[in-house]
Design a protein around this motif. Structure first.
Motif, short mmCIF file in Angstrom:
data_model
loop_
_atom_site.label_atom_id
_atom_site.label_comp_id
_atom_site.label_asym_id
_atom_site.label_seq_id
_atom_site.Cartn_x
_atom_site.Cartn_y
_atom_site.Cartn_z
N GLY A 25 44.54 59.20 62.70
CA GLY A 25 43.81 59.97 63.70
C GLY A 25 42.49 60.49 63.16
N LEU A 26 42.52 60.97 61.90
CA LEU A 26 41.29 61.46 61.29
C LEU A 26 40.24 60.36 61.18
CD1 LEU A 26 42.65 63.76 58.42
CD2 LEU A 26 41.58 64.46 60.57
N PHE A 31 35.26 57.44 62.98
CA PHE A 31 34.53 56.22 63.36
C PHE A 31 34.21 56.16 64.86
CE2 PHE A 31 36.62 54.71 59.43
CZ PHE A 31 35.47 54.33 58.73
N HIS A 32 35.07 56.76 65.70
CA HIS A 32 34.90 56.59 67.15
C HIS A 32 34.71 57.90 67.90
CE1 HIS A 32 36.03 52.39 66.59
NE2 HIS A 32 37.08 52.81 65.90
N GLY A 33 34.68 59.00 67.21
CA GLY A 33 34.49 60.27 67.91
C GLY A 33 35.81 60.83 68.44
N LEU A 34 35.72 61.99 69.05
CA LEU A 34 36.94 62.71 69.48
C LEU A 34 37.42 62.32 70.87
CD1 LEU A 34 38.78 64.95 68.42
CD2 LEU A 34 37.31 66.62 69.55
N ASP A 35 36.52 61.78 71.71
CA ASP A 35 36.86 61.57 73.11
C ASP A 35 38.06 60.64 73.30
OD1 ASP A 35 34.90 63.25 73.79
OD2 ASP A 35 33.44 61.72 74.39
N GLY A 36 37.99 59.46 72.64
CA GLY A 36 39.06 58.49 72.83
C GLY A 36 40.40 59.02 72.36
#
Length: 256
Positions: A25-26, A31-36
């Motif tokens: 998750g970290l 790499f992809h931000g928090l939104d997804g």
């Protein structure tokens, strides 16, 4: 020994899996931000709570239907079991947060349990039924130890252990006098009864009935004229009626 190893290894594996998920998750956030990840987490939580709510609802409907129709519904057995053993303790905890008296909640649970058991129309052989009675029923000044063998009772009549011994002999059922929940569970494991009539206070009955569920067990509250845990009493006729119900004899008026 193998079971002990499996326990530790199982906990270790679960911890590693949880840490792996947390680490993944970290990295995902990096790499992809928090939104997804947020959407995924909230979706998972939604699925979890939907399953809990559906199970609780089915269990609640099951309990009401069983009590109203006086018969079990096999397809609702699993939700009812989860409601009794997992969710009702949580409900009782929440009830205490709203200042509902603990004993009142426990008595309600005991009555629900007894109603559910009675709808199952249990009929076991007397030799497979166990009466579990608390040690506090014994006269506090009695020198005879009856928790290992209830036949050590001298039947002097100073307490109701005599009545229970005579009742057990009359009906051909087993009787055990125990000092607490641990010994009660040990007696159940040793004797492997098909049904139980348990006498105890609200707290012990509530935990004990949940522990042995789905074993048919009727709970009868003891009476405490001198306070808890000393020289308590029980309505012998209610014990008799509960035993008769579980060994399949006709129920009498004023059942538990």
């Amino acid at each position: 020994m193998l079971a002990r190893k499996r326990l530790i290894l199982g906990i270790a594996l679960s911890l590693l899996l949880a840490l792996t998920g947390f680490t993944a998750g970290l990295w995902h956030v990096f790499f992809h931000g928090l939104d997804g990840l947020s959407r995924l987490v909230f979706f998972g939580l939604g699925v979890f709570f939907a399953i809990v709510i559906l199970t609780a609802f089915l269990g609640l409907v099951g309990v009401v239907l069983i009590i109203l129709r006086h018969r079990p519904f096999p397809f609702l057995e699993r939700p009812v079991s989860i409601l009794i053993t997992r969710l009702l303790p949580l409900v009782m905890y929440l009830g205490r947060l709203f200042h509902v008296a603990k004993e009142k909640l426990e008595r309600s649970f005991i009555e629900i349990n007894n109603a559910l058991v009675r709808t199952r129309q249990v009929a076991v052989a007397p030799s497979r039924l166990l009466i579990l009675a608390p040690h506090c029923l014994q006269y506090s000044g009695c020198p005879h130890k009856i928790t290992m063998d209830v036949n050590n009772c001298r039947l002097c009549g100073r307490c109701q252990v005599k009545d229970l011994v005579l009742l057990a002999r009359e009906l051909g059922v087993n009787l055990a006098v125990v000092t607490g929940g641990t010994l009660a569970r040990k007696r159940v494991e040793e004797l492997r009864p098909r049904a139980v009539v348990a006498v105890a206070c609200e707290r012990d009955l509530t935990s004990g009935l949940q522990d042995v569920y789905p074993l048919p067990a009727l709970g009868i509250l003891n009476q405490r004229p001198y306070g808890p845990c000393v020289d308590t009493r029980v309505d012998i006729e209610r014990v008799r009626q509960a035993v008769l119900d579980l060994i399949g004899r006709p129920a009498a008026k004023g059942a538990v």
